[in-house]
Design a protein around this motif. Structure first.
Motif, mmCIF file in Angstrom:
data_model
loop_
_atom_site.group_PDB
_atom_site.id
_atom_site.type_symbol
_atom_site.label_atom_id
_atom_site.label_comp_id
_atom_site.label_asym_id
_atom_site.label_seq_id
_atom_site.Cartn_x
_atom_site.Cartn_y
_atom_site.Cartn_z
ATOM 1 N N GLU A 101 1.034 -0.910 -0.031
ATOM 2 C CA GLU A 101 -0.290 0.202 -0.262
ATOM 3 C C GLU A 101 0.711 1.250 0.307
ATOM 4 O O GLU A 101 0.332 1.947 -0.988
ATOM 5 N N ARG A 102 1.579 1.749 1.127
ATOM 6 C CA ARG A 102 2.912 2.499 0.781
ATOM 7 C C ARG A 102 3.396 3.050 -0.417
ATOM 8 O O ARG A 102 3.709 3.887 -0.674
ATOM 9 N N ALA A 103 4.480 1.997 -0.700
ATOM 10 C CA ALA A 103 5.032 1.653 -1.676
ATOM 11 C C ALA A 103 4.396 2.019 -3.069
ATOM 12 O O ALA A 103 4.500 2.983 -3.296
ATOM 13 N N HIS A 104 3.289 1.981 -3.193
ATOM 14 C CA HIS A 104 2.421 2.136 -4.375
ATOM 15 C C HIS A 104 1.767 4.022 -4.470
ATOM 16 O O HIS A 104 1.110 3.911 -5.489
ATOM 17 N N LYS A 105 1.649 4.097 -3.013
ATOM 18 C CA LYS A 105 0.823 5.099 -3.148
ATOM 19 C C LYS A 105 2.103 6.289 -3.406
ATOM 20 O O LYS A 105 1.456 7.176 -3.549
ATOM 21 N N ILE A 106 2.663 5.869 -3.051
ATOM 22 C CA ILE A 106 3.827 6.515 -2.403
ATOM 23 C C ILE A 106 4.547 7.242 -4.319
ATOM 24 O O ILE A 106 4.484 7.847 -5.198
ATOM 25 N N GLN A 107 4.357 6.025 -5.138
ATOM 26 C CA GLN A 107 4.780 5.464 -6.535
ATOM 27 C C GLN A 107 3.095 6.268 -7.330
ATOM 28 O O GLN A 107 3.637 7.736 -8.420
ATOM 29 N N ASP A 108 2.076 6.466 -7.170
ATOM 30 C CA ASP A 108 1.280 7.295 -7.304
ATOM 31 C C ASP A 108 1.307 8.751 -7.748
ATOM 32 O O ASP A 108 0.538 9.418 -7.918
ATOM 33 N N PHE A 109 1.470 9.199 -5.898
ATOM 34 C CA PHE A 109 2.037 10.667 -6.223
ATOM 35 C C PHE A 109 2.823 10.613 -6.754
ATOM 36 O O PHE A 109 3.091 11.968 -7.956
ATOM 37 N N THR A 110 4.019 9.904 -6.959
ATOM 38 C CA THR A 110 5.213 10.955 -7.743
ATOM 39 C C THR A 110 4.488 10.727 -9.066
ATOM 40 O O THR A 110 5.486 11.862 -9.828
ATOM 41 N N ARG A 111 3.696 9.788 -9.669
ATOM 42 C CA ARG A 111 3.729 9.941 -11.073
ATOM 43 C C ARG A 111 2.595 11.774 -11.787
ATOM 44 O O ARG A 111 3.223 12.264 -12.267
#
Length: 697
Positions: A365-375
């Motif tokens: 959850e955390r890694a992909h949430k920050i990944q989405d923020f980054t995109r």
């Protein structure tokens, strides 16, 4: 070669790590400290890290320091501010961030990637250090992974067997295909020129002089579909630069999607950014043509799973990151730390599968949430989603996190839950923050009674700054939170001496506890209650413990408490576990009533169901409002700044020496004390009965 036979829990794990980049080496350092045997396989000859510089924000900087890596010792410099321009040079933001960044415990620093890599490699492989040195095998290309038996095969045929194989081999991961073979990275549509320019070179050029004069400043120039980013490293002596642009502008006609590090020309670079501010043009003109490359920025769909048998992924192998938030390395470091925390010394081999499943749950959850923020941060400026995106709202989520604390606590809860399913007599008791406790049954002996001014109260208090990320794990439900977004909290160790209590036949008792300040509780209807939260309270008499638990929901337990002037000692069966000393006290002349309107106390009542282990008859929040407390007349107040709290170190014998409270003592001993703010000794008449305690909802 077959997998190692499961042995006793005191056997170190055999851990194989594919990839010796930032994530793989962080895992190696952590596992080494846990006493495990680590072997790393790096396909390159010298195990060098590509790229130039990176961000070490609070969420990963603290982890590195925990593992003995101090970035400031190899040239990392703190972030001081932010400059933002449009591509023509019009200033949009000029922000000094030094004060606002203090809310996070660890400094946000900018580091040369290679220097961090070397520090991690030394910490993992050096002969001196805690635990067995990791073995680093360079020029070791992995060609096959047996996920069932934990066997890694190298080019040439050599095989190695382990209890766990970690795929830390980056965006072009070989190990990923053994978990999900059809998932491959793809071009995000953007590429980046990466290069570094010495400050000296910039300072002698009139057009770029000002850009290098502010130490610790990150600078951005934005056009719609391209941008230039620069920030210093190496003690503010070198400027790291990133020029992001649509891939088609720099892609060689013979290039393919896999050509992610193509050589290119300086002329191409200058042409792509020809409309930018002359200062940018001057900066780009300083690039060394021989080392200039354009990296394709790769992205990937969300991986459905991270684990297959004995193989687990971390870092870019699981979730490639675009560079727009500077969190790619941080997420790899967090992944590695989560695995280290979930597989400590003494982990049984047969426990590994369930802990890897927990790792995937915690990190996905955390890694992909920050990944989405980054995109979103990297979208073109005209994109509606990008225009409405406020990156500051995600800063707290990114930075106010300590993965070691988070995963360590998750492991505790995992083990508690498993033990509950295996043990019919398993029961939870207050204080819940420290897990299920072993204690004898106690009978109810009555209720507290109202007191008069005949009672005497002496309060000893040490207030200090501490870690919000550590204490946040103790909060009993998601409705509790800190009232501030940072990682630095305030708390107090407080000891109260009570004498001449009518309800105890003229006798008295002492209590000692930890008050965590700045806590709030949000009700379902949105109503907020604020105050200090009390996770545990020690008392040296049975009657106050029983009545406090039953009548007020206070988390009380027993220990002996001895007070000599300004020194407090806590012990059990003659074995001391804490000594608190206060010095430099001077009298305050004004006598005031103790107690303020906002001096609320937050509690969590928990009543276990009789005959139904693991079930609660009641659990709910309680507040003792300061404005409703019985006030104490203060006769004398002494204050100072010198306080010391020491916990006796019993090492591995702690639970043997303190079989009923050892877990609580360990939890308190691990509370970090960053800075003592105030010590005080208050003498007064009267008694705070906490009689106005009430259920919140």
């Amino acid at each position: 070669m077959g997998s190692r036979i499961e042995g006793p829990s005191n056997c170190p794990l055999q851990i194989l790590i594919v990839g010796a980049g930032i994530g793989g080496l962080t895992a190696a350092v952590g596992f080494r400290k846990q006493g495990h045997q680590v072997t790393l396989f790096e396909r390159c000859e010298l195990a060098r890290e590509t790229g130039a510089a990176l961000h070490l924000a609070s969420n990963c900087h603290g982890i590195l320091r925990r593992f003995g890596i101090y970035p400031e010792t190899f040239g990392a410099n703190p972030v001081h501010g932010l400059l933002e321009y449009d591509y023509t040079g019009s200033l949009r933001v000029d922000a000094d961030l030094r004060e606002s960044l203090k809310q996070w415990q660890n400094v946000w620093v900018l580091s040369h990637r290679t220097r961090l890599h070397e520090a991690l490699k030394d910490a993992a492989t050096a002969k001196d250090g805690e635990g067995p040195p990791a073995i680093l095998k360079t020029s070791s290309r992995v060609t096959d992974v047996d996920t069932v038996n934990g066997i890694v095969t190298l080019e040439g045929g050599n095989q190695y067997s382990g209890d766990l194989v970690i795929g830390a081999d980056g965006v072009g991961s070989v190990t990923r295909k053994y978990i999900y073979p059809n998932l491959k990275p793809f071009s995000s549509g953007k590429s980046a020129f990466r290069f570094m320019v010495p400050h000296e070179t910039m300072l002698v050029n009139p057009q770029t002089k000002d850009l290098a004069s502010r130490q610790g400043y990150m600078t951005f120039w934005y056009a719609n579909d391209r941008r230039v980013v620069m920030y210093p490293c190496n003690n503010n002596t070198v400027m790291n630069c990133l020029a992001i642009h649509p891939t088609y502008l720099s892609k060689s006609p013979v290039g393919t999607e896999n050509d992610w590090d193509q050589h290119t020309t300086k002329g191409t670079l200058l042409d792509i950014f020809k409309d930018f501010d002359p200062r940018v043009q001057a900066l780009l003109g300083m690039v060394d043509q021989d080392n200039l490359k354009a990296w394709t920025l790769l992205d990937m769909e969300k991986i459905p799973r991270w684990v297959e048998g004995k193989l687990v992924l971390l870092g870019d192998a699981a979730h490639p990151f675009l560079p727009y938030q500077g969190q790619g390395a941080a997420m790899a470091i967090e992944d590695a730390t989560s695995l280290v925390a979930l597989l400590p010394s003494g982990t049984p081999v047969n426990d590994i599968p369930s802990r890897l499943a927990l790792y995937e749950k915690l990190r996905d959850e955390r890694a992909h949430k920050i990944q989405d923020f980054t995109r979103t941060t990297g979208l073109d400026m005209t994109d509606e989603k990008r225009k409405n995106f406020d990156i500051m709202q995600f800063m707290n989520y990114n930075l106010s996190h300590d993965e070691f604390h988070h995963s360590s606590h998750a492991l505790k809860r995992h083990l508690w839950s498993r033990n509950a399913s295996k043990n019919a007599n398993f029961s939870w008791r207050l204080p819940l923050a420290f897990g299920p406790l072993q204690s004898p049954r106690q009978d109810l002996l009555g209720r507290p009674q109202a007191q008069t001014l005949d009672a005497k109260t002496i309060t000893h208090n040490v207030r200090f700054k501490t870690s919000a990320t550590y204490l946040r794990n103790w909060l009993p439900s998601a409705s509790f939170s800190f009232t501030f977004p940072g990682t630095v909290a305030e708390a107090s160790f407080c000891c109260v001496e009570l004498k001449n209590l009518g309800w105890l036949g003229g006798f008295g008792y002492n209590y000692f506890g930890l008050w965590i300040h700045g806590i709030q509780y949000r009700c379902e209807d949105g109503t907020m209650y604020k105050g200090s939260w009390l996770p545990v309270l020690f008392e040296n008499e049975a009657n106050p413990i029983i009545t406090g638990r039953e009548d007020l929901g206070m988390p009380k337990v027993f220990c002996d408490i001895n007070i000599e002037e300004n020194t407090i000692e806590c012990s059990w069966k003659g074995r001391r576990w804490l000594k608190m000393e206060m010095g430099g006290l001077q009298e305050e002349k004004e006598s005031v009533k103790q107690g303020q309107d906002d001096d609320n106390l937050l509690l969590w009542r928990y009543v276990p169901a009789v005959g139904e282990p693991g079930k609660a008859d009641a659990e709910y929040p309680v507040i003792v409002e300061g404005k409703s407390k019985d006030l104490i007349v203060v006769d004398k107040k002494m204050v100072g700044k010198r306080g010391k709290v020491d916990f006796d170190d019993y090492g591995e014998t702690l639970m043997e020496k303190f079989p009923t409270i050892g877990g609580i003592v360990k939890g308190l001993a691990d509370v970090p004390i960053f800075e003592v703010l105030e010590v005080s000794r208050v003498e007064g008449r009267g008694l705070d009965t906490f009689g106005q305690a009430r259920r919140i909802e």
